[in-house]
Design a protein around this motif. Structure first.
Motif, short mmCIF file in Angstrom:
data_model
loop_
_atom_site.label_atom_id
_atom_site.label_comp_id
_atom_site.label_asym_id
_atom_site.label_seq_id
_atom_site.Cartn_x
_atom_site.Cartn_y
_atom_site.Cartn_z
N LEU A 61 0.93 -1.18 -0.09
CA LEU A 61 0.11 -0.12 0.00
C LEU A 61 0.89 1.20 -0.07
O LEU A 61 1.81 1.31 1.12
CB LEU A 61 -0.80 0.16 1.37
N VAL A 62 0.70 2.00 -1.09
CA VAL A 62 1.46 3.48 -1.09
C VAL A 62 0.61 4.64 -1.02
O VAL A 62 -0.45 4.52 -1.83
CB VAL A 62 2.31 3.23 -2.29
N GLY A 63 0.81 5.36 -0.13
CA GLY A 63 0.14 6.66 -0.22
C GLY A 63 0.11 7.44 1.21
O GLY A 63 1.16 7.43 1.53
N ASP A 64 -0.95 8.15 1.26
CA ASP A 64 -0.88 8.94 2.67
C ASP A 64 -1.64 8.26 3.73
O ASP A 64 -1.62 7.11 3.94
CB ASP A 64 -1.64 10.38 1.87
N SER A 65 -2.15 9.22 4.64
CA SER A 65 -2.91 8.81 5.77
C SER A 65 -3.86 7.77 5.60
O SER A 65 -4.34 6.90 6.36
CB SER A 65 -3.35 9.86 6.68
N ASN B 102 -4.85 -13.92 3.12
CA ASN B 102 -4.12 -14.63 2.15
C ASN B 102 -3.01 -13.82 1.38
O ASN B 102 -2.72 -14.21 0.22
CB ASN B 102 -4.95 -15.32 1.15
N LYS B 103 -2.81 -12.53 1.95
CA LYS B 103 -1.71 -11.73 1.36
C LYS B 103 -0.82 -11.29 2.22
O LYS B 103 -1.28 -11.35 3.81
CB LYS B 103 -2.24 -10.65 0.52
N ASN B 104 0.37 -10.86 2.12
CA ASN B 104 1.41 -10.37 3.04
C ASN B 104 1.23 -8.84 2.70
O ASN B 104 1.52 -8.52 1.44
CB ASN B 104 2.71 -10.84 2.95
N TRP B 105 1.06 -7.84 3.54
CA TRP B 105 0.97 -6.51 3.11
C TRP B 105 2.07 -5.63 3.89
O TRP B 105 2.38 -5.79 4.93
CB TRP B 105 -0.52 -5.83 3.83
N LEU B 106 2.80 -4.64 3.06
CA LEU B 106 3.68 -3.97 3.52
C LEU B 106 3.05 -2.47 3.50
O LEU B 106 2.70 -2.09 2.16
CB LEU B 106 4.90 -3.96 2.62
N ASN B 107 2.95 -1.91 4.45
CA ASN B 107 2.16 -0.37 4.39
C ASN B 107 3.42 0.56 4.34
O ASN B 107 3.94 1.02 5.22
CB ASN B 107 1.44 -0.42 5.32
N GLN B 108 3.07 1.55 3.10
CA GLN B 108 4.16 2.50 2.96
C GLN B 108 3.48 3.92 2.81
O GLN B 108 4.11 4.68 2.09
CB GLN B 108 4.99 1.92 1.56
#
Length: 277
Positions: free
Chosen positions: A95-99, A112-118
């Protein structure tokens, strides 16, 4: 066969199909929420308490991160991206973005997914463009981008925003050639009902302008060969404002808002998976 039928672009057909299914899903979701509300209004069962606790847990917790300065944010995101690059978890999605992306409750992200919050609170398209290299070494299967509302609030012109979006897409395509790049539309705001602390600046940006900017953003995504996920109609009321049940202050999302977003991501991912088979 008519000439118009021959020239109708296939991406337009799938775009209409995807957005139609997403709209149907949200309608069903709202209907289900209304039924649950009516049910829980007449009972105090343990299941109700459990549901309430889950919703409370899903409410974005600002915590100590809310007090970080921008450089501290960058340092943390780089560390997290490096861990993802070293461990290479399967089905990595970013995930890429703002607040709005930043405060996506972990409990509500599709499974069923691995999430990296950026995501970074207050981020602009120019700021995002300059820090995309933080996760260069990661190997995601999909990158979901949502950016632009803070640009509008700060008075940035549409052309500058769109140019930054073009560069963001170009960079991600080059550095992550095997990943699916998904550009998400800018969401509407709550209009006169907004209570966010920067309300005056928010109201200076009309939702009509946001809708028109999204149309141009979709054209850019289509030309650059990346996916476009139109979330705007899922969150907009008949007046074109962010629906009150989906927001906490007219700008940020409530748990119900994140549930709608989650549903959109799940349905979208399912459609894309079937189209690849």
């Amino acid at each position: 066969m008519s000439t118009s039928a021959k020239t109708f672009p296939i991406w337009a057909f799938f775009s209409l199909l995807t957005n139609g299914l997403l709209m149907l899903a949200v309608i069903l979701l709202l209907w289900q929420q209304q039924r649950l509300t009516a049910f829980f209004a007449t009972t105090t069962s343990a299941s109700q308490l459990n549901l309430n606790s889950k919703l409370q847990a899903a409410t974005p917790n600002l915590g100590p991160r809310h007090q970080l300065n921008y450089q501290q944010w960058l340092d943390i995101l780089k560390q997290e991206a490096n861990v993802a690059a070293e461990k290479r978890p399967p089905h990595l999605n970013i995930l890429v973005g703002d607040s709005l992306s930043l405060w996506f409750p972990t409990e509500l992200l599709p499974e069923n997914k691995n999430w990296l919050n950026q995501g970074i609170s207050g981020e602009t398209s120019n700021g995002l463009l300059k820090r995309l290299d933080l996760f260069d070494r990661a190997q995601p299967e999909a990158i979901f981008v949502m950016i632009g509302i803070n640009d509008l609030i700060r008075g940035t012109g549409d052309e500058e925003i769109l140019d930054n979006q073009r560069q963001i897409i170009s960079y991600l395509r080059k550095l992550h050639p095997t990943a699916q790049i998904v550009v998400q539309s800018i969401l509407p705001h709550g209009g006169e009902e907004a209570t966010w602390q920067g309300r005056d600046k928010l109201l200076a940006v009309t939702n009509t302008r946001i809708s028109q900017l999204n149309q141009q953003l979709q054209n850019i995504a289509n030309k650059q060969g990346v996916k476009y996920l139109d979330l705007y109609p899922l969150f907009a009321s008949k007046e074109g404002n962010l629906r009150r049940e989906f927001t906490t202050d007219g700008l940020h999302l409530s748990p119900e808002g994140y549930i709608v977003w989650r549903s959109a991501l799940q349905i979208y991912s399912g459609i894309e998976l079937k189209s690849r088979l």
